[in-house]
Design an enzyme around this catalytic site. Structure first.
Site, mmCIF file in Angstrom:
data_model
loop_
_atom_site.group_PDB
_atom_site.id
_atom_site.type_symbol
_atom_site.label_atom_id
_atom_site.label_comp_id
_atom_site.label_asym_id
_atom_site.label_seq_id
_atom_site.Cartn_x
_atom_site.Cartn_y
_atom_site.Cartn_z
ATOM 1 N N ASP A 208 -13.873 24.077 13.092
ATOM 2 C CA ASP A 208 -14.255 25.243 12.504
ATOM 3 C C ASP A 208 -14.778 25.067 11.053
ATOM 4 O O ASP A 208 -14.440 25.763 10.322
ATOM 5 C CB ASP A 208 -13.339 26.372 12.743
ATOM 6 C CG ASP A 208 -11.955 25.938 12.099
ATOM 7 O OD1 ASP A 208 -11.713 24.865 11.655
ATOM 8 O OD2 ASP A 208 -11.303 27.113 11.766
ATOM 9 N N ASP B 199 -11.553 20.602 7.385
ATOM 10 C CA ASP B 199 -12.203 20.003 8.503
ATOM 11 C C ASP B 199 -13.074 18.831 7.937
ATOM 12 O O ASP B 199 -13.234 17.992 8.734
ATOM 13 C CB ASP B 199 -12.992 20.954 9.298
ATOM 14 C CG ASP B 199 -12.067 21.960 9.761
ATOM 15 O OD1 ASP B 199 -11.642 22.989 9.034
ATOM 16 O OD2 ASP B 199 -12.054 22.287 11.103
ATOM 17 N N ASP C 86 -5.978 19.332 8.398
ATOM 18 C CA ASP C 86 -6.969 18.624 9.429
ATOM 19 C C ASP C 86 -6.881 17.133 9.017
ATOM 20 O O ASP C 86 -6.874 16.361 9.970
ATOM 21 C CB ASP C 86 -8.540 19.110 9.288
ATOM 22 C CG ASP C 86 -8.241 20.544 9.791
ATOM 23 O OD1 ASP C 86 -7.384 21.177 10.602
ATOM 24 O OD2 ASP C 86 -8.938 21.477 9.274
#
Ligand code: BDR
Ligand code: CA
Length: 317
Positions: free
Chosen positions: A13, A18, A244
């Site tokens: 996402d 990320d 992440d």
């Protein structure tokens, strides 16, 4: 040579951390990224897709990017742009428009890729678990075809980062998380508590990424500024928690794992403002077929892997 390469399908996402995690995978010489699925989460889906396509370009990588779920199964999408920036990459003035993803739905691609590589595909989940839950709903048992599923999400030691009891990715779509964790599959979970224990960076440590002196390293540092400013205003300590990248590091190199424990897990739903929304009832287990939860990693080796992904050479094995 190509036979021994691992096959990753990354669900994201994207999201500032990320972004760093995607760079790590794209700069690892032993990984084939056979697909990237997107979902709404940190920012709305359109932004997520553009961000992943931008990162691909930055890394010169060819991984196919597919559009997935725009919103959680039952809930409205509640983003975290105060941390990730309105555009999801720290609002640093990047042109995040006009890039085109692959045709076809991410969930269809996940299903066909799992069937094409039974027992070989590793799923790395960096956002709400909506896409995975929807394929398990559509085809019960599909997740058992994965070699392993790595999840950044949840926690077993309080506090969380959305409510004291819950972490964002699980909180965002708790119904999806319950479907996924209730499926028969091999899971490794890297939680918010894992992140706080092993992936806290000071502002100075983030700034020092720039000394690596590549466009990628500067990008990894620059995109953290919205979060750093928000932390200055709202928290006593200004730590940058890179969740992440830590999950990606565990997937890339499981020998980094320092302490782990097995749990059976059930996710609570809860009304919108219920502090227990997304809380995981985690019961310790002796059974290694339950969820493998990572408590800590070898931080020094983790940071070195992270930084090497930002160098000109990328990760060298
Ligand atoms: C998770 O939520 C997002 O903000 C991060 O990208 C990470 O996946 C941490 O709770
Ligand atoms: Ca994320």
């Amino acid at each position: 040579m190509s036979k021994s390469r691992r096959k990753f399908f990354i669900d994201t996402d994207a999201g500032t951390d990320d972004a760093v995690a995607l760079i790590m995978a794209m700069k690892h010489p032993g990984i084939d990224i056979v697909g990237i699925s997107t979902s709404g989460g940190n920012v709305p889906l359109d932004c997520v897709v553009q961000n992943v396509l931008y990162i691909k370009e930055l890394c010169g990588h060819g991984a196919p990017v597919y559009v997935g779920a725009a919103k959680p199964i039952l809930r409205i999408l509640d983003t975290a742009d105060f941390i990730h920036g309105k555009d999801g990459l720290g609002d640093i003035g990047l042109d995040l428009t006009g890039r085109v993803p692959e045709e076809g739905d991410a969930r269809d691609q996940l299903i066909s890729t799992l069937h094409a590589h039974v027992g070989e595909l590793e799923l790395i989940c960096l956002g709400p678990l909506t896409n995975l839950a929807q394929i398990e709903q559509r085809e019960p048992g599909i997740l058992s075809l994965a070699k392993r599923i790595y999840i950044m999400g949840g926690l077993v030691t309080l506090p969380g980062n959305v409510t004291p009891m819950s972490e964002f990715n699980i909180w965002a779509d708790p119904e999806a998380a319950q479907i996924v964790l209730g499926a028969k599959a091999k899971f490794t979970m890297i939680g918010w508590d894992t992140t706080c224990a092993s992936s806290d960076f000071t502002v100075e440590e983030i700034a020092a990424f720039r000394h690596i002196d590549t466009e990628i390293a500067r990008f990894c540092a620059d995109i953290q500024n919205v979060r750093i400013n928000w932390m200055h205003e709202h928290k006593e300590e200004t730590a940058v928690n890179l969740a992440d990248p830590l999950a990606m590091a565990v997937a890339l190199d499981p020998t980094l794992i320092d302490r782990k424990e097995y749990f059976t897990m059930t996710v609570r739903s809860g009304e919108h403002a219920d502090p227990y929304r997304g809380f995981i009832d985690a019961i310790p287990s002796d059974d290694s077929s339950t969820v493998e939860f990572i408590h800590t990693v070898d931080r020094q080796r983790y940071v070195s892997l992270l930084k090497s992904s930002m160098t000109k050479e990328g990760i060298v094995l």
